[in-house]
Write an enzyme that holds these catalytic residues in place. Structure first.
Site, mmCIF file in Angstrom:
data_model
loop_
_atom_site.group_PDB
_atom_site.id
_atom_site.type_symbol
_atom_site.label_atom_id
_atom_site.label_comp_id
_atom_site.label_asym_id
_atom_site.label_seq_id
_atom_site.Cartn_x
_atom_site.Cartn_y
_atom_site.Cartn_z
ATOM 1 C CE LYS A 1 48.016 -4.587 63.669
ATOM 2 N NZ LYS A 1 48.627 -4.701 64.990
ATOM 3 N N GLY B 1 40.317 -6.031 79.303
ATOM 4 C CA GLY B 1 41.401 -5.092 79.020
ATOM 5 C C GLY B 1 41.128 -4.271 77.771
ATOM 6 C CB ALA C 1 57.798 -4.723 66.759
ATOM 7 C CG HIS D 1 44.599 20.090 47.532
ATOM 8 N ND1 HIS D 1 43.881 19.991 48.704
ATOM 9 C CD2 HIS D 1 43.700 20.268 46.534
ATOM 10 C CE1 HIS D 1 42.593 20.127 48.426
ATOM 11 N NE2 HIS D 1 42.455 20.290 47.119
HETATM 12 N N1 LIG Z 1 49.760 -1.868 67.909
HETATM 13 C C1 LIG Z 1 50.718 -2.132 68.798
HETATM 14 O O1 LIG Z 1 51.714 -1.438 68.885
HETATM 15 C C2 LIG Z 1 50.561 -3.297 69.741
HETATM 16 C C3 LIG Z 1 49.631 -4.293 69.469
HETATM 17 C C4 LIG Z 1 49.491 -5.313 70.379
HETATM 18 C C5 LIG Z 1 50.258 -5.333 71.524
HETATM 19 N N2 LIG Z 1 51.152 -4.360 71.764
HETATM 20 C C6 LIG Z 1 51.903 -4.328 73.022
HETATM 21 O O2 LIG Z 1 51.711 -5.517 73.741
HETATM 22 C C7 LIG Z 1 51.587 -5.233 75.116
HETATM 23 C C8 LIG Z 1 50.386 -5.925 75.695
HETATM 24 O O3 LIG Z 1 49.162 -5.397 75.161
HETATM 25 P P1 LIG Z 1 47.842 -5.412 76.030
HETATM 26 O O4 LIG Z 1 46.762 -4.791 75.240
HETATM 27 O O5 LIG Z 1 47.627 -6.784 76.574
HETATM 28 O O6 LIG Z 1 48.266 -4.536 77.283
HETATM 29 P P2 LIG Z 1 47.971 -3.003 77.650
HETATM 30 O O7 LIG Z 1 48.849 -2.733 78.794
HETATM 31 O O8 LIG Z 1 48.011 -2.146 76.445
HETATM 32 O O9 LIG Z 1 46.443 -3.014 78.137
HETATM 33 C C9 LIG Z 1 45.968 -3.861 79.155
HETATM 34 C C10 LIG Z 1 44.718 -3.245 79.752
HETATM 35 O O10 LIG Z 1 44.126 -4.190 80.604
HETATM 36 C C11 LIG Z 1 43.620 -3.535 81.754
HETATM 37 N N3 LIG Z 1 43.504 -4.527 82.831
HETATM 38 C C12 LIG Z 1 44.499 -5.100 83.540
HETATM 39 N N4 LIG Z 1 43.990 -5.988 84.433
HETATM 40 C C13 LIG Z 1 42.641 -5.973 84.265
HETATM 41 C C14 LIG Z 1 41.550 -6.680 84.880
HETATM 42 N N5 LIG Z 1 41.765 -7.573 85.832
HETATM 43 N N6 LIG Z 1 40.287 -6.412 84.465
HETATM 44 C C15 LIG Z 1 40.059 -5.498 83.483
HETATM 45 N N7 LIG Z 1 41.059 -4.804 82.873
HETATM 46 C C16 LIG Z 1 42.327 -5.036 83.250
HETATM 47 C C17 LIG Z 1 44.670 -2.465 82.013
HETATM 48 O O11 LIG Z 1 44.147 -1.441 82.814
HETATM 49 C C18 LIG Z 1 45.015 -2.012 80.597
HETATM 50 O O12 LIG Z 1 44.206 -0.948 80.160
HETATM 51 C C19 LIG Z 1 51.492 -3.735 75.277
HETATM 52 O O13 LIG Z 1 52.678 -3.254 75.841
HETATM 53 C C20 LIG Z 1 51.306 -3.222 73.892
HETATM 54 O O14 LIG Z 1 51.957 -1.988 73.682
HETATM 55 C C21 LIG Z 1 51.307 -3.330 70.888
#
Ligand SMILES: NC(=O)c1ccc[n+]([C@@H]2O[C@H](COP(=O)([O-])OP(=O)(O)OC[C@H]3O[C@@H](n4cnc5c(N)ncnc54)[C@H](O)[C@@H]3O)[C@@H](O)[C@H]2O)c1
Length: 483
Positions: free
Chosen positions: A58, A188, A332, A456
């Site tokens: 962030k 991803g 979190a 507003h």
């Molecule tokens: N703002 C937030 O709340 C926040 C921020 C960061 C992380 N997180 C958490 O951390 C975790 C991990 O985040 P993330 O973004 O790594 O996971 P994610 O599961 O959100 O997304 C991973 C993406 O990678 C794709 N993918 C997987 N294998 C692939 C491949 N070989 N080639 C291309 N695409 C592929 C998947 O289809 C998916 O869309 C999540 O559970 C997320 O909720 C949350």
């Protein structure tokens, strides 16, 4: 041997440290074990979220957003400026300072609440014993009436793109670039891929996001996902859906090193791209390595998460597990709430948490956030429902702020009018969705919110207008159909 503690928590991330503080507040003699340490061997508290996740990302999202505003948007306001530049090492140093303030703060909270910090690696043995291995190799056995496992998660590695920490990085490495990569690949299009892809795109990288699925943000409401995709693409992120990465190779030497990536698209055609850096963000997995003794009695589920019931109890009475290491979204705030619930259960209270109302946020700009059910989920359940939407382009406050992309969508039960889901892509979506969380926690109907007075001019009025639109009463947009 008598119990040394009432509660021993393993892991000081947002699930573990919150659990430890709440347990201590309830008068329980509590210890928290943490093995992560800095280069001087001092424990690093706060887990992934504070050290290499939510907070540092962030900080970079805010810095890079200000840079884009100064570079591209000030002009709209009539603010004249020249030569806006980004000092990346300074931006990273600011991020590190924020992380340090917060992680040190957790240590202060432990002291203030009387939580004993045990520095080292914890391992769950049988009969609620925990083995603590300190940095110097010494081992101690700790007895506790209750054990809470909160060891979190780790990034997933994929064989076609092994992380080397230099050209190919995970989410941690992507927070440490000392210069803006000219060509950045992201594997991803999930939360991390979109957030970190946005940071570097705003600072000038040409970003290509390769997503294996054909659908963008499959877990989100698809109307909101489509709107988000449109906005994010307009900002310059090249998102390629149906793109399965099949290999990567590092070529060149020294400053000229680059990573060649091959992927197969949805037509089965092989493509290749060249990047200066590649971020692998394909999800995270529960972190249970070296955690459980063979006779601990704690079991994993078929996906490798620690198996727990709705109250986070494992198969061993008195041993609990919370946060990313158990089922449910890896968020979190979900882990923290589980921490509070478990501490209160241990203290003899009848605590529980509402897993149906965990909000999700993606901190792109604009933010994407939601709570409750998507339209696809409601439709699949076969219930009758009504939908109200309102675009920020019709919000006076959004126009004044030059931040008018996106919309609010509210889904309500057609019979009871109870709000089933609130979905937002737009300015301050995370804060707006929180209003939906509060309303839904109190089982509000769309009429309850419609009858509420909103200040507003505020962005919140977009939520008000969306609930009015549920019954065809929106004022500042033509209603699609009077119901
Ligand atoms: N703002 C937030 O709340 C926040 C921020 C960061 C992380 N997180 C958490 O951390 C975790 C991990 O985040 P993330 O973004 O790594 O996971 P994610 O599961 O959100 O997304 C991973 C993406 O990678 C794709 N993918 C997987 N294998 C692939 C491949 N070989 N080639 C291309 N695409 C592929 C998947 O289809 C998916 O869309 C999540 O559970 C997320 O909720 C949350």
């Amino acid at each position: 041997m008598a119990n040394q503690f009432d509660v021993v928590v393993i892991g000081a991330g947002p699930a573990g440290y919150v659990c430890a503080i709440r347990a201590a507040q309830l008068g329980l003699k509590t210890a928290c074990i943490e093995k992560w340490s800095d280069d001087k061997g001092k424990a690093l508290l706060g887990g992934t979220c504070l050290n290499v996740g939510c907070i540092p990302s962030k900080a970079l999202l805010d810095s890079s957003h200000k840079f884009v505003e100064a570079q591209k948007d000030f002009d709209v306001h009539g603010i004249k400026h020249e030569g806006v530049e980004i000092d990346v090492p300074k931006m990273i140093a600011r991020k590190n300072k924020i992380v340090k303030t917060l992680t040190t703060g957790v240590g202060g909270l432990f002291k203030a609440n009387g939580v004993t910090l045990l520095e080292g690696a914890g391992k769950v043995l049988a009969a609620k014993q925990v083995e603590l291995t300190r940095g110097d190799g010494s081992v101690e056995i700790i007895e506790s009436a209750n054990v809470v496992i909160a060891t979190g998660s780790r990034p997933i590695d994929i064989p076609p793109a092994p992380v080397d920490g230099d050209l190919i990085v995970d989410s941690t490495g992507a927070l440490e670039f000392q210069e803006v990569p000219a060509r950045l690949g992201v594997i991803g299009a999930g939360v991390i891929g979109l957030e970190l892809g946005s940071v570097w795109a705003r600072l000038g990288s040409e970003v290509v996001v390769l997503e294996a699925l054909d659908q963008f943000l499959a877990a989100a409401d698809q109307q909101i996902a489509k709107e988000s995709m449109k906005i994010i693409k307009k900002q310059g992120l090249d998102i390629r859906l149906g793109a399965r990465v099949t290999g990567s190779e590092i070529k060149g030497k020294g400053k000229n090193k680059e990573v060649h990536v091959t992927y197969v698209d949805s037509d089965g055609k092989e493509n290749s791209l060249i990047f200066d850096k590649l971020i692998v963000a394909v999800g995270r997995r529960p972190y249970t390595e070296a955690l459980l003794a063979p006779d601990s009695g704690v079991n994993l589920d078929e996906r490798g998460f620690i198996f727990v019931d709705d109250h986070c109890a494992t198969d061993v009475p008195g041993v609990y597990a919370i946060g990313d290491v158990v089922r449910g979204p890896m968020l979190a705030h979900k882990g923290s709430e589980e921490g509070v619930m478990v501490a209160e259960i241990i203290a003899g209270q009848k605590a529980q948490m509402n897993y149906d109302l965990i909000p999700s946020v993606i901190y792109t700009h604009p933010e994407i956030a939601w709570v409750g059910k998507t339209e696809e989920e409601v439709k699949a359940e076969g219930g009758e429902y009504k939908v109200g939407t309102f675009p920020f382009a019709a919000s006076g406050r959004a126009l004044a702020a030059n931040d008018k992309d996106g919309m609010v969508k509210v889904i309500a039960d057609k019979v009871t009018d109870r709000i089933l889901g609130v979905h937002v892509v737009g300015p301050s979506a995370a804060e707006l969705v929180q209003q939906g969380v509060i309303a839904m926690e109190f089982a509000a109907s769309s009429e309850d919110l419609a009858l509420t007075i909103f200040s507003h001019p505020t962005l919140s009025e977009a939520l008000h207008e969306a609930v009015l639109a549920v019954d065809g009463h929106a004022i500042h947009i033509a209603n699609r159909k009077r119901r």
